[in-house]
Design an enzyme around this catalytic site. Structure first.
Site, mmCIF file in Angstrom:
data_model
loop_
_atom_site.group_PDB
_atom_site.id
_atom_site.type_symbol
_atom_site.label_atom_id
_atom_site.label_comp_id
_atom_site.label_asym_id
_atom_site.label_seq_id
_atom_site.Cartn_x
_atom_site.Cartn_y
_atom_site.Cartn_z
ATOM 1 N N LYS A 53 -71.343 -3.475 -113.984
ATOM 2 C CA LYS A 53 -70.316 -4.503 -113.862
ATOM 3 C C LYS A 53 -69.041 -3.869 -113.315
ATOM 4 C CE LYS A 53 -68.274 -7.977 -117.016
ATOM 5 N NZ LYS A 53 -68.381 -8.483 -118.416
ATOM 6 N N SER A 127 -69.383 -13.055 -118.838
ATOM 7 C CA SER A 127 -68.719 -12.660 -117.614
ATOM 8 C C SER A 127 -69.556 -11.668 -116.794
ATOM 9 C CB SER A 127 -67.366 -12.021 -117.951
ATOM 10 O OG SER A 127 -67.538 -10.862 -118.782
ATOM 11 N N SER A 151 -70.643 -11.911 -123.459
ATOM 12 C CA SER A 151 -70.919 -11.681 -122.043
ATOM 13 C C SER A 151 -72.124 -10.801 -121.779
ATOM 14 C CB SER A 151 -69.678 -11.062 -121.374
ATOM 15 O OG SER A 151 -68.591 -11.947 -121.446
#
Length: 578
Positions: A53, A127, A151
């Protein structure tokens, strides 16, 4: 500075992108020159490609956190990335995310929304949207996300993959742009639980440079064969009947694996979840990027900007009161662990299209966190695993939650659950491989005991074995050196087994059961005189603990050796009365 990666492709911040490209912000070529970044061929993750990420540092690559104005290029890898490269894994790139890891839906990015891997009209979950997508599509073997409010779990549940949210502090967060630093953790996405567990083992390591790193005492034994799982007393699916029906099926599946459902009071968990954004705790999000936000607020997209700005309004006293309230809720919620071994919830209560989410981004995003927001606040571990495919073709996932340090137990149960589904892997047509042992777990100490009478399967005292989690190993016989008797005046009727000189006995039928050593003492305590436990010799010459009888008690007993076993004796009594 670490040696540079080759073949780097960076995408500008724009909503215009192909479906697959929308998941990436920076791609890295798989050229051999990049293998200087890993210890290829020398570690437990050799041959596996991973993505991170883009709020996690990779030396020489920009860290954007989904905001190009915030971007910087670190000179060192995040601690977790360094460990993965040393374990032999190879980096594939950095992935799109809800800006500043603020969201659970995957549409809050100037790089464009990340679609669901199975149906691009639907959200991917966030996310850690891009990290989940690339795993579900088979573009990476595993990926790193972050998890503050869910997330690392919601995107897994919505994309038919595994999302492992470890106990906070197990994986160092040094080199990770925080969302709410005291509840953040790095999470892992993979196709299977065994891969996620292998990655977790490689990532774990105390880091004195991370103030939130800690040494955690990990449970080293699986949950018992018969376990209790908590189910919220109130369940909300926001009108999604297919999700509600899917969870009902999931409950039946977990029950089939040995679980017993226990209703738990969900109110303190729900209250904690609400506090994450509706109390002074939201100021953590502002603190995480305060200097940048105060100088460049206009560079942050909505609704992320409004959520972070909300953190300015609270005082230090407000924050302290919120922390005290959270601790009080945690105390109340923690009572459930006296009644259950694991908590079982839907990963997400429903599934929204991208258009629906963008039309009502705050309320619908909050809905997706119905069963996730409280977990890090209460210092729990969690594992999201696929459960089934709904009739409309969308995946439905469930989450197993346990106290801090229960990570390996959750992995063991989660793998059994996932493999019982028979689902394909992610958005591919590949089948689940054979399950692999969770290497960090030790098998519980057990003892084998041979039973010859009322404890046999289907007999009157067999429950004394099964309630102690004993399992049948095999049916066999003693060596031909025993005499067998029906004891007089015993209730329920019981036999006595006596070893005799070679050539004067017979082989007697028995069953061998295996039980956890922790239950053995209470089982032996139930055995009445003249019976006891001794060592029996089996037909194959091996030995096992089993029931024996004192010789003086057999003077009034009936010799039934010729029948060869207790079941045959009971059957003979039935026939004689007909």
């Amino acid at each position: 500075m670490q040696p540079p990666f080759a073949g780097i492709t960076r995408r500008p911040a724009t909503a215009e992108a192909t479906e697959a490209d929308s998941a990436w912000i920076t791609r890295v070529s798989a050229e051999p020159s990049n293998q200087q970044q890993s210890q290829a061929g020398s570690g437990p993750l050799d041959g596996l490609h991973f993505a991170v990420k883009d709020n996690i540092d990779v030396a020489g690559l920009p860290t954007t956190a989904g905001c190009s104005a915030f971007a910087y290029t670190p000179s060192e890898h995040a601690h977790v990335v360094e460990r993965l490269l040393r374990a032999g894994a190879r980096l594939a790139g950095k992935t799109n995310l809800d800006q500043f890891a603020c969201g659970l839906n995957g549409t809050r990015s100037p790089y464009g929304p990340v679609p669901n891997a199975l149906n691009p009209a639907y959200v991917s979950g966030g996310s850690s949207s891009g990290s989940a997508y690339v795993v579900a599509k088979g573009l990476a073997d595993f990926s790193l996300g972050t998890d503050t409010a869910g997330s690392g779990r919601v995107p897994a549940g919505l994309n038919n993959i595994v999302g492992l949210k470890p106990t906070r502090g197990l994986i160092s967060a040094r080199g990770v742009v925080p969302a709410a630093q005291n509840v953040d953790c790095v999470s892992i996405f993979a196709m299977t639980v065994s891969t996620a567990a292998k990655v977790l083992q490689a990532c774990i390591g105390y880091d004195e440079a991370d103030p939130f790193s800690r040494r955690v005492t990990m449970a080293s034994k699986p949950l018992p064969a018969k376990f209790r799982f908590g189910v919220p007393d109130t369940l909300e699916f926001f009108g999604d009947k297919l999700a509600e029906a899917a969870f009902t099926q999931s409950l039946e599946q977990l029950t089939g694996l040995g679980g017993t459902a226990v209703t738990i009071n969900y109110a303190p968990l729900a209250q904690a979840a609400a506090m994450l954004y509706d109390s002074a705790l939201v100021s953590q999000r502002y603190t995480a990027i305060q200097a940048f936000f105060d100088a460049h607020e206009e560079e942050v997209i909505e609704p992320v900007r409004s959520i972070i700005a909300k953190g300015r309004q609270y005082s230090a006293a407000d924050y302290i009161r919120a922390e005290i309230d959270m601790l009080a809720l945690s105390q109340v919620a923690g009572r459930m662990w006296q009644e259950i071994d694991v908590l079982f919830v839907p990963t997400a209560p429903t599934h929204y299209t991208i258009d629906q989410m963008q039309a009502d981004p705050v309320a619908l995003n909050r809905n997706l966190g119905q069963y996730t927001n409280f977990v890090n606040l209460f210092d729990y571990a969690a594992l999201s695993v696929p459960s089934l495919m709904r009739p409309d073709g969308l995946p439905f996932g469930v989450t197993l939650i346990g106290p801090a340090g229960s990570d390996w137990q959750l992995a063991d149960l989660g793998q059994r659950y996932h493999h019982a589904t028979g689902l394909s892997l992610g958005a591919t047509t590949r089948s689940l491989p054979e399950p692999a042992p969770i290497a960090a777990l030790q098998a519980p100490a057990t003892v084998r005991v041979a039973v010859v009478g009322a404890h046999l399967s289907g007999m009157s005292l067999n429950w004394q074995l099964t309630e102690r989690d004993a399992t049948l190993v095999e049916a066999t016989h003693t060596a031909p050196d025993y005499r067998f008797f029906a004891l007089a005046n015993s209730q329920p009727p019981k036999p006595g087994l006596l070893r005799v000189e070679p050539g004067k006995g017979a082989a007697i039928a028995l069953e061998i059961w295996e039980m956890p050593l922790t239950h053995y003492g209470s089982f032996v305590a139930l055995i009445p005189a003249p019976l006891g436990i001794g060592t029996l010799t089996l037909a194959d010459g091996s030995s096992v603990q089993g029931f024996v009888c004192e010789a003086q008690a057999l003077t009034t007993a009936t010799d039934i050796t010729h029948l060869g076993g207790w079941r045959a004796y009971v059957n003979s009594l039935t026939h004689s009365t007909n």
